[in-house]
Enzyme design. Structure first.
Site, PDB file in Angstrom:
ATOM      1  N   CYS A  99       0.850  -1.186   0.000  1.00 52.74           N
ATOM      2  CA  CYS A  99       0.000   0.000   0.000  1.00 52.74           C
ATOM      3  C   CYS A  99       0.887   1.238   0.000  1.00 52.74           C
ATOM      4  CB  CYS A  99      -0.866  -0.022   1.258  1.00 52.74           C
ATOM      5  SG  CYS A  99      -1.942   1.398   1.436  1.00 52.74           S
ATOM      6  N   HIS A 141      -9.252  -4.030  -1.031  1.00 52.89           N
ATOM      7  CA  HIS A 141      -8.224  -3.253  -0.333  1.00 52.89           C
ATOM      8  C   HIS A 141      -8.629  -1.776  -0.262  1.00 52.89           C
ATOM      9  CE1 HIS A 141      -3.818  -2.185   0.424  1.00 52.89           C
ATOM     10  NE2 HIS A 141      -4.332  -1.022   0.061  1.00 52.89           N
ATOM     11  N   GLU A 142      -9.090  -1.225  -1.388  1.00 51.29           N
ATOM     12  CA  GLU A 142      -9.439   0.207  -1.414  1.00 51.29           C
ATOM     13  C   GLU A 142     -10.713   0.497  -0.612  1.00 51.29           C
ATOM     14  OE1 GLU A 142      -7.111   1.999  -2.289  1.00 51.29           O
ATOM     15  OE2 GLU A 142      -5.985   0.604  -3.545  1.00 51.29           O
ATOM     16  N   HIS A 145      -9.962   0.999   2.949  1.00 53.94           N
ATOM     17  CA  HIS A 145      -9.485   2.349   3.292  1.00 53.94           C
ATOM     18  C   HIS A 145     -10.654   3.260   3.671  1.00 53.94           C
ATOM     19  CE1 HIS A 145      -5.181   2.367   2.556  1.00 53.94           C
ATOM     20  NE2 HIS A 145      -5.316   1.826   1.355  1.00 53.94           N
TER      21      HIS A 145
HETATM   22 NI    NI Z   1      -3.782   0.987   0.188  1.00 52.44          NI
END
Ligand code: NI
Length: 169
Positions: A99, A141-142, A145
């Site tokens: 990341c 993954h995003e 966030h």
């Molecule tokens: Ni990331």
């Protein structure tokens, strides 16, 4: 257009939950352009989420088409997803993730193999799409966030599943 600075772990902004976008206004659209430019400025980057540049709005961009694994698999090319929501998921895959907000490390993370996502596109139109394999990992993954989670929060063992990067890709 501007390349935006990226917050790095342990910046507390990365732990915040982002708010839904109420409409894809001119300002939101200009921000998306900046997010895209920021992603493209970093070689090998396959996705970025708004909170990584300090904007707590539910916006992510993903593009795995140029990635050595993601580009070989089924993918949608460039995706701009506003208010993305994972409606369904299935299967399991263990993957090594990195990341831009955690530059020194990678980790083994368990993710779903496929996901069904509901979102608005960059024109504000509703879209529903299915993503598999590497692209689905990038979206998961995003989306994490947006809820204040980093891949470090997803590892099952801090002792054996986190690795120091030998060189920054
Ligand atoms: Ni990331």
């Amino acid at each position: 257009m501007a390349i935006l600075p990226i917050l790095q772990f342990p910046d507390p902004g990365l732990k915040e939950k982002s708010s839904p976008v109420t409409g894809v206004t001119t300002e939101v659209s200009a921000f998306i352009d900046d997010l895209l430019e920021t992603m493209r400025a970093s070689p090998g980057c396959i996705g970025i989420a708004a909170p990584q540049v300090g904007m707590l709005s539910r916006i992510i961009v993903v593009d795995v088409s140029g990635h050595r694994r993601g580009g070989q698999e089924e993918n949608h090319g460039l995706l701009v997803l506003v208010n993305p929501e994972i409606l369904a998921r299935g299967g399991k895959q263990l993957v090594r993730e990195g990341c831009m907000s955690v530059p020194g490390y990678t980790a083994n993370v368990q993710r779903a193999q496929w996901i069904l996502v509901d979102a608005l596109d960059r024109e504000g139109k509703q879209i529903i799409l299915e993503a598999v394999g590497f692209e689905s990992i990038a979206i998961q993954h995003e989306v994490d966030h947006l809820d204040g989670y980093l891949f470090l929060d997803r590892v099952s063992s801090i002792k054996t599943d986190i690795f120091r990067r030998k060189c920054y890709r």
